[in-house]
Motif scaffolding. Sequence first.
Motif: not given
Length: 163
Positions: A70-76, A102-106
């Motif tokens: 969730i944090p990676f997707l929100i940031y991405g 990078a954040p969306l990939t993770f």
Amino acid sequence: MKKINQNIVAFFTHLSALLQYAFPFFSIIVPLIIWSTAEKKLIVRRHAAEVFNFQVSILIYTLILAGLAIPFLIYGFGSFFTWDEFMAGADVNFANYSQAIAPLTFGFIFIGLLFLAKAAEFFLIIYGAVTASRGGFFNYPLSIKFIKSTEIANLDGEIIPTH
């Protein structure tokens, strides 16, 4: 209780984990109830403990993977526009895509791992139920032992007390 009847109860104990799709947390509550009420039925008790341990473990793994995704997707996705632009209904700015890769990939990797874990859980439940119906015993992989059983299973799947 005859061993055949205990195998049938153990079979349904494994299948009770599928209740999570209709009633959240029943996959944890039902095996715990069966484990606590089957004091003299060692086969049923051991299977119920294994199902409970696996379901609690899967819940923990699910929360961890979702908590990471969730944090990676929100940031991405947040890289494409600011909050003010979003609230104003502005168009998405794809000029900042390099910051989002990078954040969306993770985030999508963690979501993929989550779906993989849930699919594996479904098939492991079915395999455990079939094994129990045949009189065997199945140890779920990556299961944390919250309920430590005082029984062990021999090679034939028969439960032996170790008092």
